[in-house]
Design a protein around this motif. Structure first.
Motif, PDB file in Angstrom:
ATOM      1  N   LYS A   1      50.498 171.113  58.581  1.00  0.00           N
ATOM      2  CA  LYS A   1      49.222 171.769  58.862  1.00  0.00           C
ATOM      3  C   LYS A   1      48.377 170.849  59.726  1.00  0.00           C
ATOM      4  N   PHE A   2      47.857 171.408  60.815  1.00  0.00           N
ATOM      5  CA  PHE A   2      46.972 170.655  61.710  1.00  0.00           C
ATOM      6  C   PHE A   2      45.535 170.914  61.299  1.00  0.00           C
ATOM      7  N   LYS A   3      44.820 169.844  60.994  1.00  0.00           N
ATOM      8  CA  LYS A   3      43.468 169.974  60.451  1.00  0.00           C
ATOM      9  C   LYS A   3      42.519 170.646  61.431  1.00  0.00           C
ATOM     10  N   GLN A   4      42.605 170.303  62.694  1.00  0.00           N
ATOM     11  CA  GLN A   4      41.647 170.789  63.677  1.00  0.00           C
ATOM     12  C   GLN A   4      41.755 172.296  63.875  1.00  0.00           C
ATOM     13  N   THR A   5      42.988 172.797  64.016  1.00  0.00           N
ATOM     14  CA  THR A   5      43.190 174.217  64.324  1.00  0.00           C
ATOM     15  C   THR A   5      43.592 175.041  63.117  1.00  0.00           C
ATOM     16  N   GLN A   6      43.940 174.376  62.021  1.00  0.00           N
ATOM     17  CA  GLN A   6      44.414 175.039  60.799  1.00  0.00           C
ATOM     18  C   GLN A   6      45.778 175.708  61.001  1.00  0.00           C
ATOM     19  N   ALA A   7      46.455 175.406  62.108  1.00  0.00           N
ATOM     20  CA  ALA A   7      47.784 175.978  62.361  1.00  0.00           C
ATOM     21  C   ALA A   7      48.793 175.370  61.393  1.00  0.00           C
ATOM     22  N   THR A   8      49.750 176.197  60.933  1.00  0.00           N
ATOM     23  CA  THR A   8      50.761 175.731  59.983  1.00  0.00           C
ATOM     24  C   THR A   8      52.157 176.106  60.469  1.00  0.00           C
ATOM     25  N   ILE A   9      53.139 175.320  60.020  1.00  0.00           N
ATOM     26  CA  ILE A   9      54.537 175.575  60.362  1.00  0.00           C
ATOM     27  C   ILE A   9      55.417 174.891  59.325  1.00  0.00           C
TER      28      ILE A   9
END
Length: 568
Positions: free
Chosen positions: A541-549
């Motif tokens: 999870k990327f904190k800045q964009t909230q994108a997850t994979i």
């Protein structure tokens, strides 16, 4: 690094006495703790960020030839007095040693470093030279506020350059501007540069760096149609004369039965405030002066100091008013003033006709006063504070006033200190010349606070990658699951071998608590080791964009490298 081995005391709720956003987040995320009002302890996470910030500043300063030094915290009071610096007066912590010798707790270093250079360098061939330090400074404000923006002790990088010529100083001044811009970009903070005011010398060039913030204690003036930007004290506006063509009337005295302010007197006499003249009585150096502005305006004392070319400008008191005018301070007027007291007026005053002003007697005002006819003006100049909506001095747009926090400044000090401390070098002709100096400062603890305010949301901080306390935050959701523990250890080792700084949440806490703390702390990437650990699958999870994979363990390094590059 294991989270259980670090001191990260997170908090679920905002402390009741923490009003500033930066203070709320840094306290909740366990970066700092307040020891007393305006005094803070920096905990492990904050220290990691501060060290990275200081490293960036050190790298950029060294690129332009600056070398690091460390000056003492205890500064001899006589040296500050010899430097004729007002900045320490009333804002420093004064103390004595057991022998009665007086010191000031580190606040200003310009005089000390200037004297050091004067003692050690005698030839222009050793110049230019630029030095910097990163240190804690102290400010004895009546009260602290705004969290790390206005604290009693603060971390600062201050640099000093020394030159034999003005051209050399100008070149270094420009080099530091480029260095500052690179630093702000690497820190991930948005900063505006603007013309500033100098507390050292009213005649010097000053560039301030401000971060816009509604909680700020500084005011910047910005044109809505051009690049003009200036601190409120340094700002000017375009002046277009609108001289009244009203026939001059005979001056007359108005006496009230009770004390009235100029505004109240104008209202009673049905005179617009724009047709009244406000008087400010100052002692400039040792000379009495009157400064006149329209009553709907405010005197800009910095502009007065610059016009008069004086270091000291003090508001006169009642005793001095009686001495020079035989009048109370609030009744002073410009008519019949002794020649020993010069009168200076703002440009707008010259447009007035039949104005109202003080009468030099208790409860007395003068009507139909006309500048130059009824009293002499030594000089007209721009002497007022600008106001919202004034025309920009470049005649492009109007001025907008915005609040902000000053995070840095640079000043072409010139020969101010070398002349007072008698420091000079021999030039190529063997003649003694005063040393030119430049001063450049960055508030590191202030920048830390501003990075937090600009890079955060309700759940926590979103640290820019280059100064984040850790690159990756690995969260193991179930510490009793052996598959998760094995995979967590493998992922940690892989990531560290790949060059990442890794924080591993190995605490015996529920997954929800760990995720909430990870959001507060704000590392750029969170890696979750959870229910699919037996399949070798982790979540990113990327904190800045909230994108997850989700990715397989063996693909983690390559996938993360690609995704982090695209994120940045």
């Amino acid at each position: 690094m294991k989270q259980s081995k670090l001191l990260i005391p997170t908090m679920r709720e905002n402390p009741n006495d923490a009003e500033a956003k930066n203070l709320q987040l840094l306290l909740r995320a366990g970066f700092i703790r307040q020891v007393s009002g305006g005094v803070y302890a920096y905990l492990p996470l904050a220290m990691r960020v501060l060290k990275k910030m200081s490293k960036i500043i050190e790298e950029e300063f060294e690129k332009i030839g600056a070398v690091e030094i460390q000056m003492p915290t205890l500064l001899p009071l006589p040296l500050l007095e010899k430097s004729n610096l007002d900045d320490y007066d009333g804002k420093a912590y004064n103390l004595k040693d057991r022998n009665g010798k007086e010191f000031v707790l580190g606040s200003v270093y310009e005089g000390l470093i200037s004297e050091l250079i004067g003692d050690e360098i005698s030839s222009y061939k050793r110049l230019p030279l630029t030095l910097f330090q990163t240190t804690t400074k102290y400010r004895n404000d009546k009260r602290s506020r705004l969290g790390l923006f206005r604290s009693h002790e603060f971390i600062l990088s201050d640099a000093y350059s020394f030159h034999a010529t003005t051209n050399s100083l100008n070149e270094m001044y420009q080099a530091y501007q480029k260095a500052f811009n690179r630093i702000f970009e690497r820190l991930g903070v948005k900063v505006k540069s603007l013309l500033g005011d100098s507390q050292i010398n009213g005649q010097t060039d000053v560039l301030e760096y401000m971060v816009l913030s509604e909680s700020g204690d500084k005011i910047g003036c910005f044109s809505d149609e051009s690049d003009y930007a200036a601190d409120l004290q340094a700002a000017t506006s375009a002046f277009t004369s609108k001289k009244s063509h009203e026939p001059h009337k005979e001056m007359s005295k108005v006496v009230f039965d009770e004390c009235k302010t100029l505004a109240q007197a104008a209202e009673d006499l049905d005179i617009p405030l724009q047709k009244t003249i406000k008087i400010r009585f100052y002692i400039a150096g040792s000379q009495p002066v009157l400064v006149l502005v329209r009553a709907d305006q405010k005197v800009n004392e910095l502009k007065v100091k610059k016009m008069l070319q004086v270091q000291e400008l003090k508001v006169a008191d009642e005793t001095q008013a009686e001495q020079y005018f035989n009048s109370p301070l609030d009744s002073i007027g410009p008519v019949g003033v002794s020649e020993d007291c010069k009168i200076y007026a703002d440009l707008q005053v010259q447009d007035l006709a039949n104005a109202l002003t003080g009468g030099n007697e208790v409860n007395t005002y003068l009507k139909n006063v006309n500048p130059d006819d009824d009293f002499p003006i030594e000089q007209y100049a721009d002497l007022r504070l600008v106001k919202e909506g004034d025309i920009s001095p470049d005649n492009k747009g109007t001025l907008q006033l915005k609040k902000g926090i000053e995070v840095g400044r640079m000043i072409k000090v010139g020969t101010y200190f070398s002349e007072r401390l008698k420091t000079a070098v021999l030039d190529e002709n063997g003649q003694h010349i005063p040393i030119q100096m430049g001063y450049y400062e960055l508030g590191i603890s202030r920048l830390l606070a501003m990075v937090v305010e600009q890079n955060s949301e309700q759940k926590g901080i979103n640290w820019p990658a280059e100064i984040a306390p850790f690159d990756l935050h690995i969260v193991q959701t179930n510490m009793d699951d052996e598959n998760q523990t094995v995979l967590t250890n493998q992922v940690e080792e892989m990531m560290m071998e790949a060059g990442y700084q890794v924080l591993v949440d190995d605490r015996q806490e529920r997954g929800g608590v760990k995720f909430a703390d990870a959001d507060l702390i704000g590392c750029p990437v969170r890696i979750t080791v959870g229910n699919k650990a037996d399949e070798g699958v982790v979540g990113i999870k990327f904190k800045q964009t909230q994108a997850t994979i989700e990715v397989k363990q063996e693909e983690l390094v390559s996938t993360l490298s690609i995704l982090m590059s695209s994120e940045s």
